[in-house]
Motif scaffolding. Sequence first.
Motif, mmCIF file in Angstrom:
data_model
loop_
_atom_site.group_PDB
_atom_site.id
_atom_site.type_symbol
_atom_site.label_atom_id
_atom_site.label_comp_id
_atom_site.label_asym_id
_atom_site.label_seq_id
_atom_site.Cartn_x
_atom_site.Cartn_y
_atom_site.Cartn_z
ATOM 1 N N GLY A 176 -25.495 8.237 -52.981
ATOM 2 C CA GLY A 176 -26.878 8.503 -53.386
ATOM 3 C C GLY A 176 -27.532 7.337 -54.088
ATOM 4 O O GLY A 176 -28.721 7.058 -53.874
ATOM 5 N N LEU A 177 -26.781 6.620 -54.908
ATOM 6 C CA LEU A 177 -27.358 5.482 -55.626
ATOM 7 C C LEU A 177 -27.551 4.278 -54.703
ATOM 8 O O LEU A 177 -28.500 3.509 -54.891
ATOM 9 N N THR A 178 -26.690 4.100 -53.714
ATOM 10 C CA THR A 178 -26.922 2.999 -52.774
ATOM 11 C C THR A 178 -28.108 3.321 -51.857
ATOM 12 O O THR A 178 -28.892 2.430 -51.531
ATOM 13 N N PHE A 179 -28.244 4.585 -51.449
ATOM 14 C CA PHE A 179 -29.440 4.984 -50.702
ATOM 15 C C PHE A 179 -30.705 4.754 -51.531
ATOM 16 O O PHE A 179 -31.771 4.441 -51.001
ATOM 17 N N ALA A 180 -30.604 4.932 -52.842
ATOM 18 C CA ALA A 180 -31.777 4.840 -53.715
ATOM 19 C C ALA A 180 -32.479 3.499 -53.612
ATOM 20 O O ALA A 180 -33.696 3.404 -53.825
ATOM 21 N N ALA A 181 -31.745 2.441 -53.287
ATOM 22 C CA ALA A 181 -32.365 1.119 -53.167
ATOM 23 C C ALA A 181 -33.476 1.114 -52.132
ATOM 24 O O ALA A 181 -34.457 0.367 -52.253
ATOM 25 N N ARG A 194 -42.275 3.171 -63.669
ATOM 26 C CA ARG A 194 -41.960 4.428 -62.997
ATOM 27 C C ARG A 194 -40.446 4.653 -62.927
ATOM 28 O O ARG A 194 -39.658 3.716 -62.961
ATOM 29 N N THR A 195 -40.090 5.939 -62.752
ATOM 30 C CA THR A 195 -38.694 6.341 -62.637
ATOM 31 C C THR A 195 -38.444 6.962 -61.278
ATOM 32 O O THR A 195 -39.229 7.786 -60.805
ATOM 33 N N LEU A 196 -37.371 6.548 -60.641
ATOM 34 C CA LEU A 196 -36.870 7.197 -59.439
ATOM 35 C C LEU A 196 -35.736 8.101 -59.885
ATOM 36 O O LEU A 196 -34.789 7.632 -60.532
ATOM 37 N N GLU A 197 -35.813 9.368 -59.554
ATOM 38 C CA GLU A 197 -34.756 10.295 -59.965
ATOM 39 C C GLU A 197 -33.936 10.729 -58.760
ATOM 40 O O GLU A 197 -34.479 11.187 -57.751
ATOM 41 N N PHE A 198 -32.648 10.549 -58.865
ATOM 42 C CA PHE A 198 -31.690 11.056 -57.890
ATOM 43 C C PHE A 198 -31.307 12.449 -58.366
ATOM 44 O O PHE A 198 -30.560 12.603 -59.321
ATOM 45 N N ARG A 258 -31.203 14.187 -52.568
ATOM 46 C CA ARG A 258 -32.583 14.503 -52.919
ATOM 47 C C ARG A 258 -33.075 13.615 -54.075
ATOM 48 O O ARG A 258 -32.335 13.355 -55.032
ATOM 49 N N TYR A 259 -34.338 13.213 -53.960
ATOM 50 C CA TYR A 259 -34.951 12.293 -54.921
ATOM 51 C C TYR A 259 -36.367 12.759 -55.225
ATOM 52 O O TYR A 259 -37.020 13.419 -54.408
ATOM 53 N N THR A 260 -36.854 12.369 -56.406
ATOM 54 C CA THR A 260 -38.260 12.547 -56.735
ATOM 55 C C THR A 260 -38.795 11.221 -57.272
ATOM 56 O O THR A 260 -38.100 10.497 -57.992
ATOM 57 N N ALA A 261 -40.041 10.926 -56.900
ATOM 58 C CA ALA A 261 -40.700 9.706 -57.359
ATOM 59 C C ALA A 261 -42.192 9.815 -57.056
ATOM 60 O O ALA A 261 -42.584 10.395 -56.034
ATOM 61 N N LYS A 262 -43.014 9.293 -57.949
ATOM 62 C CA LYS A 262 -44.464 9.263 -57.761
ATOM 63 C C LYS A 262 -45.021 10.656 -57.470
ATOM 64 O O LYS A 262 -45.954 10.831 -56.692
ATOM 65 N N GLY A 263 -44.407 11.678 -58.081
ATOM 66 C CA GLY A 263 -44.878 13.047 -57.926
ATOM 67 C C GLY A 263 -44.528 13.687 -56.599
ATOM 68 O O GLY A 263 -45.034 14.769 -56.280
#
Length: 473
Positions: free
Chosen positions: A80-85, A24-28, A41-46
């Motif tokens: 945003g990328l550190t939040f992504a974790a 899967r991909t997590l998109e920032f 804002r992020y999208t993941a798993k629809g």
Amino acid sequence: MLVRTKRVVKFFRNAVKDPLPRRRTLEFVAADIESNAIVFRYTAKGCAFAVRMTVPDHLMEELSALRGQSCLEQALLAIGLTFAARFFKLSNFSTVRVGFGSLDPESVYFFEDFFVGGLGEFRFLQGLDPRRKVSVVSAPKAAFNMAEFPLHEHALMLNGGGKDTIVAAEMLRRAGQPLTWLTVEPNETRRRVIRCAGGGDSAIEVDFRIEGDFEQNQAYDWGHTPYAAIVMAIGALFALLTRSRYVISGNELSADSGNVVYRGHLVNHQYSKSSVHELGFWKFVRRRIHPSMEVLSVLRPFHDVQLAMLFSSLDRYFGTFVSCNSGIAAGRWCKQCPKCAFTALAIGAFTGVSGLRRIFGEDVLGSPRIRRRIGELVEGRIKPWECVGSRDECLLALALLLEKEPTLDFDENPTRADWVRMTANANLDLLRHQLLVQTSDRHLLPEQLRVPLDETLMGWGWRDLRLSPSTLR
């Protein structure tokens, strides 16, 4: 064998909750500036998710003035990328895609390393492979202009509310370095530290929260995420807004000491506090945000037990700080966890029991649970998953505590005799020299800070401690 069995059980549990092959991909997606906040804002798993981070009203004008500049874009990318974790609780993503702005190749490598190192504990304890690479995919290369405006010789002091924050701030204050406190996720403990330090009039507070059906979509119920990296990245943004040259944290040399080696890979609870992460982020900031900005820890040359030694003379803070992760938000110590045990051990080695009563409000060493935790710190097979010192530091601190309190004993196990046995074979002279006198030269302190800080240590009364020039700059 037991650890292996647990990992096998977790493997099958994970296969149900987060099915293989986990590609899967997590998109920032974006970082939107609103009236009093920045929304990542992020999208993941629809599904769509967001992190809303507040910005004090008096800095919104400065934020708006930087719109369209590369330095702001890169600072927002870092946050945003550190939040992504945090979103890896949704799935063990194989890819993080950046949907706005762009990263240069060196920055891509840095953030890929960040995800592996920063998520190491989470993955290991969830039965996942902590070595698995996360690919960071950036948008096509965009025009980039380095920031040219000057920065003031001013510091933002990142406020964690614990002893390390206090020692770092006191070093800066005594060295004459002007500073502003920056508190991420403020609470009464952190505000109390600022009031005690006398810097409440120039304090910035930032809060954040996750929006969207995050908990309902989690495949993993619990997991450590690299919090210190988030705070460091937020610090870089607010340094831009306040035109401050320094972003100062209180991360010590001991943070490089990991917890366990898994198939040749070091898993470190404190990765985002480590010198490896600090150096990588410092390079990113100077390459992509501002060439004169210094994001670093003034405590990097020191072992944790050295900081306890320095803190022991700052008795006005004894009833103010809390270094317990379980209790800091409520302003109290849980008096059960490894962090409470390490704090009692390290500081008690220099203040004795009387100092610990002022800090914890009771004779915390009288608790058999705390004493067992101390035994685990000294002799445990795996270092506790907390921000604690190395085994050698704990061994030295225990020996110093026994010297400090020659009549200290307990009716219940563990007793003094158990502690004496633990320290019997230690080379205490060597440990004293290595952990209380020596400092590391693998730090990022510029000469403008190192020289006055070195003089401050002497004036503080610690003449045996000397700061060497940096070997990393």
